[in-house]
Design an enzyme around this catalytic site. Structure first.
Site, short mmCIF file in Angstrom:
data_model
loop_
_atom_site.label_atom_id
_atom_site.label_comp_id
_atom_site.label_asym_id
_atom_site.label_seq_id
_atom_site.Cartn_x
_atom_site.Cartn_y
_atom_site.Cartn_z
N PHE A 40 -1.04 16.14 4.06
CA PHE A 40 -1.38 15.72 2.84
C PHE A 40 -0.38 15.70 1.82
O PHE A 40 0.12 16.65 1.67
CB PHE A 40 -2.60 16.34 2.17
CG PHE A 40 -3.51 15.45 1.34
CD1 PHE A 40 -4.33 14.60 1.71
CD2 PHE A 40 -3.10 15.29 -0.24
CE1 PHE A 40 -5.09 13.64 0.79
CE2 PHE A 40 -3.51 14.70 -1.01
CZ PHE A 40 -4.50 13.63 -0.69
N VAL A 41 0.10 14.47 1.66
CA VAL A 41 1.32 14.28 0.59
C VAL A 41 1.08 13.73 -0.71
O VAL A 41 -0.04 13.05 -0.94
CB VAL A 41 2.32 13.23 1.30
CG1 VAL A 41 2.98 14.04 2.56
CG2 VAL A 41 1.98 11.86 1.76
N ASP A 73 -3.69 5.63 6.37
CA ASP A 73 -4.10 6.81 6.84
C ASP A 73 -5.27 6.30 8.11
O ASP A 73 -4.74 6.14 9.16
CB ASP A 73 -4.83 7.53 5.74
CG ASP A 73 -5.27 8.93 6.00
OD1 ASP A 73 -4.59 9.44 6.64
OD2 ASP A 73 -6.56 9.23 5.86
N GLU A 128 1.01 -1.26 0.00
CA GLU A 128 -0.15 0.11 0.08
C GLU A 128 0.76 1.27 -0.05
O GLU A 128 1.95 1.15 0.53
CB GLU A 128 -0.91 -0.14 1.28
CG GLU A 128 -1.85 1.01 1.37
CD GLU A 128 -2.84 1.31 0.43
OE1 GLU A 128 -2.60 1.39 -0.92
OE2 GLU A 128 -4.19 1.03 0.65
N ASP A 155 -1.66 10.54 -4.91
CA ASP A 155 -2.37 11.73 -5.77
C ASP A 155 -3.04 12.76 -4.74
O ASP A 155 -3.61 12.25 -3.98
CB ASP A 155 -3.33 10.95 -6.93
CG ASP A 155 -4.66 10.55 -6.19
OD1 ASP A 155 -4.54 9.72 -5.13
OD2 ASP A 155 -5.80 10.64 -6.35
N ARG A 188 0.88 12.00 -9.46
CA ARG A 188 1.11 10.40 -9.00
C ARG A 188 2.66 10.18 -9.65
O ARG A 188 3.40 9.46 -9.28
CB ARG A 188 0.42 9.30 -9.59
CG ARG A 188 -0.87 9.51 -9.11
CD ARG A 188 -1.66 8.27 -9.50
NE ARG A 188 -3.18 8.19 -9.28
CZ ARG A 188 -3.68 7.94 -8.13
NH1 ARG A 188 -3.00 7.28 -7.11
NH2 ARG A 188 -5.10 7.70 -7.98
#
Ligand code: IMP
Ligand code: MG
Length: 182
Positions: free
Chosen positions: A154-155, A105, A101, A161, A167
């Site tokens: 948030f990366v 989160d 993965e 994405d 991506r």
């Protein structure tokens, strides 16, 4: 050096650091799965870049496949639901499954997916995630292999994405808040 993407605030993990992270994970997996029947299961689409690098750093015979899933419903694995959008084509019986993965989160998707794959009777099911945001977990899931623990940003990049963009960036970066706040 190429310039950083204008929507990225800062680079969190450089290309060189990613190579080191992936190579270390590959060595651990190679040692742990020697003599086993390894099946890498990449979760589309975020894991694709990580998966393609990681599998080349695993020095063992192995199989690979992909699944595409989404989770919905309440937060716990007993009440949440998993929606399988693309399933494996073959049985996992006899395989040591390693789920690959991009990021852990809330943990909802992976805890449900692990339960589902375990119910199909493989030799074992473990989880390898490139990134982990432990502050965000709402399930008691613990990945077996983690590339890097990160704070609650948030990366984007290296497969990850925002709205299907970014991506293809070769590094992991923090997305500028104004991009998702607008
Ligand atoms: P969860 O662990 O079930 O909440 O969901 C994990 C999924 O959410 C990941 O596979 C990503 O697709 C997405 N996600 C969570 N955090 C981020 C992030 O910082 N950047 C990009 N995607 C993320
Ligand atoms: Mg994903």
């Amino acid at each position: 050096m190429k310039e950083i993407h204008p929507d990225a605030q800062t680079i969190l993990i450089t290309e060189t650091e990613l190579q080191d992270i992936v190579s270390d994970l590959g060595k651990q997996i190679t040692a742990d799965y020697a003599g086993k029947n390894l099946l890498l299961v990449g979760i589309l689409k975020g894991s694709v870049v990580f998966m393609s690098d990681l599998m080349r750093s695993i020095d063992l015979d192995c199989n690979m496949d992909f699944m595409r899933v989404s989770s919905y419903g309440a937060g716990t694995s007993s009440s949440g639901k998993i929606n399988i959008e693309l399933d494996l084509r073959r049985s996992v019986k006899g395989y040591d499954v390693l789920i690959i993965e991009d990021i852990l989160d809330s943990g909802n998707t992976l805890s449900l997916l692990k339960e589902l794959l375990e119910s199909r009777g493989p030799e074992s099911v473990k989880i390898c995630t490139l990134l982990d945001k432990p502050e965000r977990h709402i399930t008691d899931i613990k990945p077996d292999y983690t590339g890097r623990v990160i704070p609650n940003y948030f990366v984007i990049g290296y497969g990850l994405d925002y709205d299907e963009k970014y991506r293809n960036l070769p590094y992991v970066a923090i997305l500028k808040p104004e991009i998702y706040e607008k």
